[in-house]
Design an enzyme around this catalytic site. Structure first.
Site, mmCIF file in Angstrom:
data_model
loop_
_atom_site.group_PDB
_atom_site.id
_atom_site.type_symbol
_atom_site.label_atom_id
_atom_site.label_comp_id
_atom_site.label_asym_id
_atom_site.label_seq_id
_atom_site.Cartn_x
_atom_site.Cartn_y
_atom_site.Cartn_z
ATOM 1 N N TYR A 41 -0.171 2.542 48.842
ATOM 2 C CA TYR A 41 -1.067 2.711 47.695
ATOM 3 C C TYR A 41 -2.496 3.030 48.129
ATOM 4 C CZ TYR A 41 2.677 0.135 45.218
ATOM 5 O OH TYR A 41 3.870 -0.307 44.709
ATOM 6 N N HIS A 99 9.298 -1.374 52.008
ATOM 7 C CA HIS A 99 9.021 -0.617 50.779
ATOM 8 C C HIS A 99 10.230 0.201 50.319
ATOM 9 C CE1 HIS A 99 5.438 1.292 48.431
ATOM 10 N NE2 HIS A 99 6.515 1.219 47.674
#
Length: 264
Positions: A41, A99
């Site tokens: 992010y 992730h």
């Protein structure tokens, strides 16, 4: 099992530094106790500033981040996690996820490195994200005492019944990302009807539907105080059996996040 707060603040695509920091500070001061970010992010430092500015002690909130697919070789897991912890300005994260099961992911080697991070204290628990039922089975064979969550896309348009059953079987929390289907739930007639019945927003209905399910946590992304508060108020909404059945009966399967390296 580690208790993960039912509602968290997601920060995916919250890339304006000031806005990201402010949203984290606002959410924590409002009562949120679960903040979710990720290396990919590119906002861990901004999230860290929000954590620092909030009037909440470190031990009173649950913080999660994720290791990206190009950092899943064992030595990179350790180095990148250390960097994440430093960027966040904390001594540890409560939950560090794989992730995606992609890129450099090797179940045995990657999860062994994560377990070593638990033992060294930089992370408290291990999470997996975007894992299929079969991949979750495999991961649980390797790190059964440490994996506490599988973070996946889940909302009324992608109900994930099979995966939720698998998570329950392993006593693993399903953490629902994109719980509002990136805004698509606002236009679903069944959700609109339930929202009108309770005089609340469609967002609150969707979040309440998720959070009333055993073993499910929701992490909607929001940046404005108005949306952060609206989502937070979903904690006070109690749907009745008729409401739940109406939403359960939505027969659609619409995935909002589907990169080329996805495992399904």
């Amino acid at each position: 099992m580690t208790d993960i707060p039912k509602l968290g603040l997601g920060t995916w695509q919250n890339t304006d530094p000031e806005e990201c920091a402010k949203s984290v500070e606002t959410a924590l001061n409002m009562g949120y106790r679960h903040i979710d970010t990720a290396q990919a992010y590119e906002n861990e430092e901004d999230v860290g500033k929000g954590l620092e500015d909030a009037d909440v002690d470190r031990e009173d909130y649950f913080l999660a981040s994720k290791v990206w697919i190009d950092q899943l070789a064992p030595e990179n897991v350790k180095a990148s996690t250390k960097e994440s912890v430093e960027k966040l300005g904390v001594d540890y994260v409560d939950l560090m996820y794989v992730h995606w099961p992609a890129g450099d992911y090797s179940p045995q080697e990657t999860l062994k490195a994560f377990k070593e991070l638990v033992h060294s204290g930089e992370i408290r628990n291990i999470g997996v994200s975007n894992f299929t039922p079969e991949q979750l089975d495999k991961a649980m064979e390797i790190a059964p005492k440490h994996i506490i969550a599988n973070q996946v896309e889940m909302h009324p348009l992608l109900q994930q019944e099979e995966l939720l059953e698998k998570c329950r079987e392993h006593d693993v929390t399903l953490v629902a990302y994109s719980p509002l289907a990136r805004g698509e739930v606002f236009d679903v007639p069944e959700i609109q009807e339930v929202a009108e019945k309770h005089d609340v927003s469609e967002a609150q209905v969707s979040l309440a539907w998720l959070m009333q399910k055993d073993g499910v946590v929701a992490i909607p992304k929001a940046s404005s105080e108005e949306h952060i508060r609206d989502n937070y108020e979903a904690l006070d909404l109690e749907l009745d059996d008729e409401d739940v059945q109406k939403i359960d009966s939505i027969d659609r399967e619409e995935r909002m996040v589907d990169p080329g390296f996805a495992p399904w």
